[in-house]
Design an enzyme around this catalytic site. Structure first.
Site, PDB file in Angstrom:
ATOM      1  N   TYR A 147       0.818  -1.211   0.000  1.00 17.76           N
ATOM      2  CA  TYR A 147       0.000   0.000   0.000  1.00 17.76           C
ATOM      3  C   TYR A 147       0.855   1.267   0.000  1.00 17.76           C
ATOM      4  O   TYR A 147       0.315   2.367  -0.020  1.00 17.76           O
ATOM      5  CB  TYR A 147      -0.941   0.005   1.206  1.00 17.76           C
ATOM      6  N   LYS A 205       5.554 -14.524   3.890  1.00 17.12           N
ATOM      7  CA  LYS A 205       5.894 -15.401   2.761  1.00 17.12           C
ATOM      8  C   LYS A 205       7.419 -15.383   2.656  1.00 17.12           C
ATOM      9  O   LYS A 205       7.999 -15.067   1.616  1.00 17.12           O
ATOM     10  CB  LYS A 205       5.206 -14.877   1.485  1.00 17.12           C
ATOM     11  N   ASP A 237       0.080 -18.668   2.900  1.00 16.70           N
ATOM     12  CA  ASP A 237      -0.781 -19.639   2.202  1.00 16.70           C
ATOM     13  C   ASP A 237      -1.202 -20.755   3.165  1.00 16.70           C
ATOM     14  O   ASP A 237      -2.377 -21.121   3.246  1.00 16.70           O
ATOM     15  CB  ASP A 237      -0.106 -20.187   0.936  1.00 16.70           C
TER      16      ASP A 237
HETATM   17  C1  IPM Z   1      -9.965  -2.409   4.373  1.00 20.99           C
HETATM   18  C2  IPM Z   1     -10.425  -2.015   3.004  1.00 20.99           C
HETATM   19  C3  IPM Z   1      -9.515  -0.915   2.452  1.00 20.99           C
HETATM   20  C4  IPM Z   1      -8.125  -1.503   2.333  1.00 20.99           C
HETATM   21  C5  IPM Z   1     -10.009  -0.317   1.126  1.00 20.99           C
HETATM   22  C6  IPM Z   1     -11.398   0.253   1.247  1.00 20.99           C
HETATM   23  C7  IPM Z   1      -9.087   0.742   0.594  1.00 20.99           C
HETATM   24  O1  IPM Z   1     -10.499  -3.114   2.167  1.00 20.99           O
HETATM   25  O2  IPM Z   1      -9.917  -1.536   5.254  1.00 20.99           O
HETATM   26  O3  IPM Z   1      -9.647  -3.577   4.594  1.00 20.99           O
HETATM   27  O4  IPM Z   1      -7.786  -2.104   1.321  1.00 20.99           O
HETATM   28  O5  IPM Z   1      -7.364  -1.344   3.283  1.00 20.99           O
END
Ligand code: IPM
Ligand code: MN
Length: 378
Positions: A147, A205, A237
């Site tokens: 992310y 992993k 997994d």
């Molecule tokens: C979560 C959700 C978010 C994420 C989305 C809405 C961006 O799926 O909080 O788990 O991927 O973190």
């Protein structure tokens, strides 16, 4: 805390978000009956719909208020077909703006099956796992991993030829979230349902990914400082199988961002579904709490969404505020809320559609509010 109480910034967002938030605020009000509440709430609009209507996901003042608040309660964001010019879903700016902007590094997602809640692990309402077997907390790293905002696409002649998401694992990011997991394991009273052991499981992993090898290395380093907590590592997994087959083995689980996103949805099945899954996005100074289910467009506007995830998010929020400010009043209120919710669930008297019932979102809030008012006298 200011004189008027802890400031809770409420971001209802999109779809079912405003409905469950309304239910949550109803329950917060019921908690406060009979005495001045040590909190005050203020709502701020934002999300995909807001973007569609105003050309921005939220107002700078709303963002500033959320940043300045003592805690944030978020409903859900996102709507099909509403995206930013760069292709990101509109509204996610609120979630990521807070997760990254306030450095909320630990996404704490408890997974507990309450008596009276039904799950679908073995088909419709067949009891496979019982409440005494499901009580774990998954902690997801929340500010890096896949992310991390290090993405890119290569376009040539107007068509995309290549896209890259860079997975970032840092010592700082790993250390603090892993420490959070061990601190939690140390405090948790019951340990793993299977054997009562205080245990932290690292999910990675490491057989393939360098970042995961590093994460596991840091896990062992940090974990060595907690001799009273058992530690183990498992590949993601294999973990997905083991979690469903043997949930009672798990106490606290810590993992990287993307794996955490995936395995917490899987784990939610064990606790009765996404309708019960709450998350706390915790930093050193700030925190944001949310039901994990998202805006669920299919169910929006029908007053049918399960609001219990939001009740649990509020319970987490009160507990966190109480601990952070060493204010016992908040812990007392969190306990009251948990007891009332547990009694309503055990009675099976507020089952929403996802539990095979007919109770509405607001109806479930009324039940919990009534339980808060009357239940303690019984
Ligand atoms: C979560 C959700 C978010 C994420 C989305 C809405 C961006 O799926 O909080 O788990 O991927 O973190
Ligand atoms: Mn998710």
């Amino acid at each position: 805390m200011s004189e008027a109480g802890y400031r809770i910034a409420v971001l209802p967002g999109d779809g079912t978000g405003p409905e469950v938030v309304r239910a949550g605020l109803r329950v917060l009000d019921a908690l406060a009956e009979g005495g001045p509440a040590p909190w005050r709430t203020a709502e701020y609009p934002g999300g995909a719909m807001y973007y569609r209507d105003h050309g921005r996901e939220w107002e700078p003042e709303s963002e500033a208020a959320a940043r300045a608040a003592d805690a944030v309660l978020l409903g859900a964001v996102g709507w099909p077909g509403v995206s930013l010019p760069n292709g990101d879903i509109a509204g996610a700016g609120l979630v990521f703006g807070l997760r990254f902007g306030l450095d909320l590094f630990a996404n704490v997602r408890p997974c507990r099956l309450y008596p009276g809640v039904r799950h679908r692990v073995g088909g419709l309402w067949k009891e496979v796992w019982t409440p005494d077997q499901v009580d774990l907390v998954i902690i997801r790293e929340n500010t890096e991993g896949l992310y991390a905002p290090i993405h890119g696409a290569l376009s040539r002649g107007g068509s995309t030829e290549l896209a890259v998401d860079t997975r970032v694992i840092t010592r700082k990011g790993s250390e603090r979230v892993i420490r959070h997991a061990f601190e939690l394991a140390r405090r948790r009273a019951r340990g793993a349902p299977e054997d009562g052991a205080k245990r932290v499981t690292c999910v990675d992993k490491a057989n393939v990914l360098r970042g995961c090898q590093f994460f596991r290395e840091v896990f062992d380093e940090v974990g060595a400082g907690y001799p009273e907590v058992e530690r183990e590592s498992t590949y993601v997994d294999a973990f997905t199988q083991s979690l469903v087959r043997d949930p009672a083995h798990y106490d606290v689980v810590v993992t990287t961002n993307m794996f955490g996103d995936i395995v917490t949805d899987l784990a939610a099945v064990l606790q009765g579904g996404m309708g019960f899954a709450a998350g706390g996005n915790i930093g050193s100074d700030h925190a944001m709490f949310e039901p994990v289910h998202g805006s669920s467009p299919k169910h929006a506007g029908k007053n049918e969404t399960n609001p219990f995830a939001t009740f649990f998010a509020i319970e987490m929020m009160l507990r966190w505020l109480g601990e952070k400010h060493a204010d016992a009043r908040l812990g007392v209120q969190a306990d009251r809320l948990e007891r009332a919710v547990a009694r309503v669930l055990a009675a099976g008297s507020a089952r929403t559609y996802d539990q095979g019932g007919t109770t509405s979102t607001s109806g479930a809030a009324d039940r919990v509010a009534a339980e808060l008012r009357d239940g303690e006298r019984r």
